[in-house]
Design an enzyme around this catalytic site. Structure first.
Site, PDB file in Angstrom:
ATOM      1  N   GLU A  68      15.468 -31.382   4.583  1.00 42.38           N
ATOM      2  CA  GLU A  68      16.469 -31.310   5.648  1.00 42.38           C
ATOM      3  C   GLU A  68      17.714 -30.549   5.240  1.00 42.38           C
ATOM      4  OE1 GLU A  68      17.970 -35.038   7.149  1.00 42.38           O
ATOM      5  OE2 GLU A  68      18.827 -34.026   8.900  1.00 42.38           O
ATOM      6  N   ASP A  85      13.201 -35.838   3.424  1.00 44.30           N
ATOM      7  CA  ASP A  85      14.478 -36.195   4.035  1.00 44.30           C
ATOM      8  C   ASP A  85      15.198 -37.071   3.014  1.00 44.30           C
ATOM      9  OD1 ASP A  85      15.531 -37.182   7.380  1.00 44.30           O
ATOM     10  OD2 ASP A  85      16.660 -36.970   5.493  1.00 44.30           O
ATOM     11  N   ILE A  87      18.114 -38.560   2.883  1.00 41.87           N
ATOM     12  CA  ILE A  87      18.611 -39.790   3.507  1.00 41.87           C
ATOM     13  C   ILE A  87      18.309 -39.693   5.004  1.00 41.87           C
ATOM     14  CG2 ILE A  87      20.551 -41.316   3.987  1.00 41.87           C
ATOM     15  CD1 ILE A  87      21.986 -40.277   1.527  1.00 41.87           C
ATOM     16  N   ASP A  88      17.251 -40.392   5.424  1.00 42.62           N
ATOM     17  CA  ASP A  88      16.951 -40.431   6.861  1.00 42.62           C
ATOM     18  C   ASP A  88      17.758 -41.595   7.450  1.00 42.62           C
ATOM     19  OD1 ASP A  88      15.356 -39.457   9.174  1.00 42.62           O
ATOM     20  OD2 ASP A  88      14.721 -41.556   9.154  1.00 42.62           O
ATOM     21  N   THR A  90      21.295 -40.841   8.202  1.00 35.97           N
ATOM     22  CA  THR A  90      22.579 -40.542   7.556  1.00 35.97           C
ATOM     23  C   THR A  90      23.748 -41.182   8.287  1.00 35.97           C
ATOM     24  OG1 THR A  90      21.758 -38.439   6.646  1.00 35.97           O
ATOM     25  CG2 THR A  90      24.135 -38.677   6.856  1.00 35.97           C
ATOM     26  N   ASP A 212      11.807 -35.903   9.337  1.00 35.53           N
ATOM     27  CA  ASP A 212      12.069 -37.261   9.851  1.00 35.53           C
ATOM     28  C   ASP A 212      10.806 -38.122   9.838  1.00 35.53           C
ATOM     29  OD1 ASP A 212      14.169 -35.749  12.342  1.00 35.53           O
ATOM     30  OD2 ASP A 212      14.809 -36.791  10.531  1.00 35.53           O
TER      31      ASP A 212
HETATM   32  C1  LIP Z   1      17.797 -38.928  12.138  1.00 31.67           C
HETATM   33  C2  LIP Z   1      16.602 -39.717  12.616  1.00 31.67           C
HETATM   34  C3  LIP Z   1      16.948 -40.420  13.925  1.00 31.67           C
HETATM   35  C4  LIP Z   1      17.234 -39.387  14.953  1.00 31.67           C
HETATM   36  C5  LIP Z   1      18.346 -38.466  14.508  1.00 31.67           C
HETATM   37  C6  LIP Z   1      18.108 -37.865  13.129  1.00 31.67           C
HETATM   38  P1  LIP Z   1      18.718 -37.900   9.868  1.00 31.67           P
HETATM   39  O1  LIP Z   1      17.525 -38.358  10.884  1.00 31.67           O
HETATM   40  O2  LIP Z   1      16.179 -40.620  11.650  1.00 31.67           O
HETATM   41  O3  LIP Z   1      15.921 -41.261  14.391  1.00 31.67           O
HETATM   42  O4  LIP Z   1      17.592 -40.008  16.158  1.00 31.67           O
HETATM   43  O5  LIP Z   1      18.428 -37.419  15.440  1.00 31.67           O
HETATM   44  O6  LIP Z   1      17.033 -36.968  13.202  1.00 31.67           O
HETATM   45  O7  LIP Z   1      19.366 -36.702  10.495  1.00 31.67           O
HETATM   46  O8  LIP Z   1      19.668 -39.034   9.720  1.00 31.67           O
HETATM   47  O9  LIP Z   1      18.001 -37.554   8.609  1.00 31.67           O
END
Ligand code: LIP
Length: 260
Positions: A68, A85, A87-88, A90, A212
């Protein structure tokens, strides 16, 4: 190195990166807006990404990376491609809410091989190797088989895409009357893993990037779940964003969300 020893080393790198996330001091967060005030990155996203790529590259020098926080995206169909990713979730991380995860997927020539999703705050390590089943902290997991009326439905709000807001909340409203309750938890990777271990009936989001969902998709597939887009089509991993519906196919069918 054998594939299993590489997997063991990847797991070690993920666990040690989790310690970095847990050690993040609130006053130390350097938050940068990417495409909007909702699309954030911190120095910890970049630090975890760097560590994971370095650890994997040491074992597989020719590996390609789709991550990412890297502007340059590698070949997702390479012999060894890692979709990361760091930190998914964030936004949850920035607001000190936990519920975020390190997500690492290993695809071999475009085919799923290994996926890991680790929430360091909850101490929950989800992983799966293609053909070998899905696990949470080493214990086997399966998707739920309870009816929709007894199920929680998880969803994402596609916050980086406000043009999808009406569609998203129309879908939430269409499902809410049929299920036990709905939740927006903030991490797509973890939401899909909550479905994979039976905590929720299914999850959907109107658009996601490959990092994601790539790892959680492997875990979901090994737990008996299905991953399709909102038109019901099977998802082929690519650099393109896609809608995602993830869960027990019977519960998804009962919800009527596909092509709603
Ligand atoms: C997030 C996702 C979340 C989505 C956000 C974003 P990030 O990932 O986990 O479900 O709604 O748009 O994609 O950006 O925190 O890695």
């Amino acid at each position: 190195m054998t594939r299993n020893s590489i997997i063991d080393s990847i797991c070690s790198a993920i666990l040690s990166s989790g310690k970095i996330i847990l050690s993040a001091a609130e006053e130390g967060l350097k938050i940068t807006e990417k495409t909007s005030a909702r699309d954030l990155v911190t120095q910890y996203d970049r630090l975890v990404q760097e560590r994971l790529i370095a650890a994997i590259s040491e074992m597989l020098p020719d590996a390609q990376f789709v991550s990412e926080e890297s502007s340059a995206k590698g070949n997702i169909d390479a012999v060894d491609a890692f979709i990361i990713d760091p930190i998914d979730g964030t936004t949850n991380f920035v607001h000190r809410m936990g519920n975020c995860a390190i997500s690492v997927a290993w695809y071999k020539s475009g085919k799923p091989f290994y996926g890991a999703v680790y929430d360091p705050f909850a101490g929950e390590f989800f992983d799966a190797k293609a053909g070998d089943g899905a696990f949470l902290n080493g214990e086997p997991i399966r998707v739920s088989d309870v009816p929709l009326k007894n199920s929680i439905v998880l969803f994402g709000t596609a916050p980086y895409n406000p043009e999808l807001t009406d569609e998203t909340f129309d879908l939430v409203k269409s499902v809410f009357g049929k299920c036990q309750d709905v939740r927006r938890m903030g991490s797509a990777a973890l939401d899909i893993c909550h479905v994979a271990c039976g905590r929720a009936g299914f999850y959907f989001e109107a658009t996601l990037s490959p990092w994601d969902y790539a790892a959680a998709a492997i875990i979901l597939g090994e737990s008996g779940g299905n991953l399709v887009d909102l038109s019901g089509n099977e998802i082929k991993l690519s650099l393109e964003k896609t809608s995602v519906v993830a869960g027990n196919k019977n519960i998804i069918a009962e919800s009527g969300i596909i092509n709603a």
